[in-house]
Design a protein around this motif. Structure first.
Motif, PDB file in Angstrom:
ATOM      1  N   ILE A  36       0.850  -1.200   0.000  1.00 54.14           N
ATOM      2  CA  ILE A  36       0.000   0.000   0.000  1.00 54.14           C
ATOM      3  C   ILE A  36       0.882   1.247   0.000  1.00 54.14           C
ATOM      4  O   ILE A  36       1.706   1.437   0.895  1.00 54.14           O
ATOM      5  CB  ILE A  36      -0.939   0.006   1.214  1.00 54.14           C
ATOM      6  N   ALA A  39       0.363   8.285   1.090  1.00 56.87           N
ATOM      7  CA  ALA A  39      -0.613   9.285   0.636  1.00 56.87           C
ATOM      8  C   ALA A  39       0.046  10.165  -0.421  1.00 56.87           C
ATOM      9  O   ALA A  39       1.150  10.673  -0.223  1.00 56.87           O
ATOM     10  CB  ALA A  39      -1.091  10.126   1.810  1.00 56.87           C
ATOM     11  N   SER A  66      -4.215   3.801  -5.573  1.00 62.31           N
ATOM     12  CA  SER A  66      -5.482   3.743  -4.842  1.00 62.31           C
ATOM     13  C   SER A  66      -6.626   4.327  -5.666  1.00 62.31           C
ATOM     14  O   SER A  66      -6.417   5.055  -6.642  1.00 62.31           O
ATOM     15  CB  SER A  66      -5.366   4.505  -3.522  1.00 62.31           C
ATOM     16  N   GLU A  80      -8.730  11.416  -0.971  1.00 64.43           N
ATOM     17  CA  GLU A  80      -8.041  10.533  -0.016  1.00 64.43           C
ATOM     18  C   GLU A  80      -9.094  10.063   0.979  1.00 64.43           C
ATOM     19  O   GLU A  80      -9.399  10.747   1.965  1.00 64.43           O
ATOM     20  CB  GLU A  80      -6.909  11.269   0.693  1.00 64.43           C
ATOM     21  N   ARG A  85      -9.515   3.327   0.884  1.00 62.38           N
ATOM     22  CA  ARG A  85      -8.135   2.835   0.804  1.00 62.38           C
ATOM     23  C   ARG A  85      -8.013   1.451   1.463  1.00 62.38           C
ATOM     24  O   ARG A  85      -7.306   0.568   0.957  1.00 62.38           O
ATOM     25  CB  ARG A  85      -7.195   3.824   1.485  1.00 62.38           C
ATOM     26  N   ASP A  88      -9.590  -0.984  -0.881  1.00 66.83           N
ATOM     27  CA  ASP A  88      -8.670  -1.282  -1.994  1.00 66.83           C
ATOM     28  C   ASP A  88      -7.769  -2.460  -1.648  1.00 66.83           C
ATOM     29  O   ASP A  88      -7.521  -3.340  -2.478  1.00 66.83           O
ATOM     30  CB  ASP A  88      -7.787  -0.064  -2.293  1.00 66.83           C
ATOM     31  N   GLY A 115       0.396   4.372   3.858  1.00 74.39           N
ATOM     32  CA  GLY A 115       0.120   2.975   3.518  1.00 74.39           C
ATOM     33  C   GLY A 115       0.378   2.044   4.680  1.00 74.39           C
ATOM     34  O   GLY A 115      -0.280   1.006   4.809  1.00 74.39           O
ATOM     35  N   TYR A 118      -2.702   2.244   6.780  1.00 74.14           N
ATOM     36  CA  TYR A 118      -3.779   1.475   6.160  1.00 74.14           C
ATOM     37  C   TYR A 118      -3.522  -0.028   6.271  1.00 74.14           C
ATOM     38  O   TYR A 118      -4.465  -0.819   6.414  1.00 74.14           O
ATOM     39  CB  TYR A 118      -3.948   1.877   4.696  1.00 74.14           C
TER      40      TYR A 118
END
Length: 303
Positions: A36, A39, A66, A80, A85, A88, A115, A118
Motif C-alpha cells: 500500500i 498518501a 489507490s 483521499e 483505501r 482497496d 500505507g 492502512y
C-alpha cells in the motif's frame, strides 16, 4: 518480472503492478503480499521499489494506485478516503486469490507512510492477511487530527471541519474543488522551521529523485472529514493478533506512530529501528532500504 494488472473496487478499476520472483514458475505456489503506497504516492515510487526487492526474496507482490488516484479510476480525482483505501487492500487480496500460483493461505500486507497506517487498519479485520509490516508508518486519521503525534486543540479540529463543510456546500453549488498539498509545492515554502518530513517530502515528490506524473502531491480538501472520522489504531489491542513488524528510522519525526502501534499491540510484534534514517530516507536511500528489505523478507517468511 513485473506485469501490468487491474482489478476492481466496486465500480472503480484499480491499476496495479504484479511483481514476480526471479525464475518464476507458474506451476508453483508462492506466498503473496499486498503493498500500500503513501498518501499522494503511486505504485511506481517507493512501494514499487519495495515490492521489486521483496519479489527477489521469493514473494509475489501486488502494488496499485489507490481509488481516485494515479492511473486508477474513480471520481472525484485526488480524493483521499481512508475507508476506500482499506477496501482497496481487501480487493487486492481478492485479486491475489484468483491467481493459480498464489497460496491464498500465505498472504501478508505491507505499507509505507500512510500505507503503513492502512496496512495496520486492514489487518485488524482482514484475516486473510497473516502478517503485517510497515515502513515509516503514518496513520491518516490520527495524523490529520494533529501533527506528528501531537493532537490539535478540539476548537482547531472543529474549525477545519467547518471549512470543509463550507467547501462541500460551495462545490454542490458548482464551485471548483480546492486541494491541499501533502508536501510543499515550491522550494520557497521551506525554511529552517520546516519539519524534516515536509522538507524531505519536497525533495522526494517534487524533484527527479522520486517524482512521477501521476503523483500530484496533493489531495482534495473535502477528504478531510473522512480522514478525521477514521482511525487506523483503534482496534489494534483487540483485533490485530497477526505478527506485526514496524520499521522506523531513529531520526524519523513520525517514529512516534510506530511507537504507539507497538505499545497498543498485544500480539507478536517487533519494532525495528534503522539507525540514522529519517522518514523519507527509508523510501529509497540504499543504506537504509538495504536494512529494511532483509528484515521484511525474514519476517514474512512466517507465511
Amino acid at each position: 518480472m513485473v506485469e501490468t494488472v487491474s482489478f476492481r473496487n466496486k465500480e472503480v478499476e484499480i491499476a496495479g503492478h504484479l511483481h514476480l520472483p526471479e525464475n518464476f514458475n507458474a506451476e508453483k505456489k508462492y506466498p503473496a503480499l499486498v503493498g500500500i503506497h503513501p498518501a499522494g504516492g503511486v505504485k511506481e515510487q517507493t512501494i514499487g521499489h519495495y515490492a521489486k526487492r521483496l519479489a527477489e526474496h521469493g514473494f509475489v507482490a501486488v502494488v496499485y494506485d489507490s481509488s481516485y488516484q494515479g492511473a486508477s479510476g474513480g471520481e472525484p480525482r485526488l480524493l483521499e478516503d481512508p475507508t476506500t483505501r482499506v477496501e482497496d487492500a481487501r480487493c487486492a487480496a481478492d485479486f491475489l486469490t484468483t491467481l493459480p500460483f498464489v497460496d491464498s493461505d500465505r498472504m501478508g500486507v505491507f505499507g509505507i507512510c500512510a500505507g503503513g497506517g492502512y496496512a495496520i487498519s486492514v489487518a485488524q479485520t482482514e484475516r486473510r492477511f497473516k502478517a503485517v509490516a510497515t515502513v515509516s508508518a503514518a496513520p491518516m486519521g490520527e495524523g490529520s487530527r494533529g501533527f506528528l503525534g501531537h493532537l490539535s486543540p478540539v476548537a482547531e479540529q472543529i474549525g477545519t471541519l467547518e471549512m470543509v463543510a463550507q467547501q462541500r456546500t460551495a462545490e454542490a453549488g458548482g464551485a471548483q474543488p480546492l486541494y491541499a498539498p501533502f508536501v510543499p509545492e515550491t522550494l520557497e515554502e521551506i525554511n529552517e522551521s520546516t519539519p524534516d518530513l515536509l522538507r524531505e517530502g519536497y525533495d522526494y515528490y517534487r524533484t527527479p529523485r522520486g517524482q512521477h506524473p501521476n503523483s500530484k502531491g496533493r489531495f482534495l480538501l473535502t477528504s478531510m472529514d473522512k480522514m478525521f472520522a477514521f482511525s487506523a489504531f483503534d482496534q489494534i489491542p483487540e483485533l490485530l493478533t497477526q505478527p506485526l513488524l514496524l520499521i522506523a528510522g531513529s531520526k524519523a519525526d513520525t517514529k512516534v506512530f510506530s511507537d504507539q502501534a507497538y505499545e497498543l499491540s498485544k500480539g507478536p510484534k517487533e519494532l525495528f529501528v534503522v539507525d540514522g534514517a529519517t522518514h523519507i530516507a527509508l523510501y529509497d536511500v540504499p543504506e537504509y532500504v538495504d536494512q529494511a528489505i532483509p528484515k521484511m523478507a525474514e519476517f514474512f517468511a512466517v507465511l
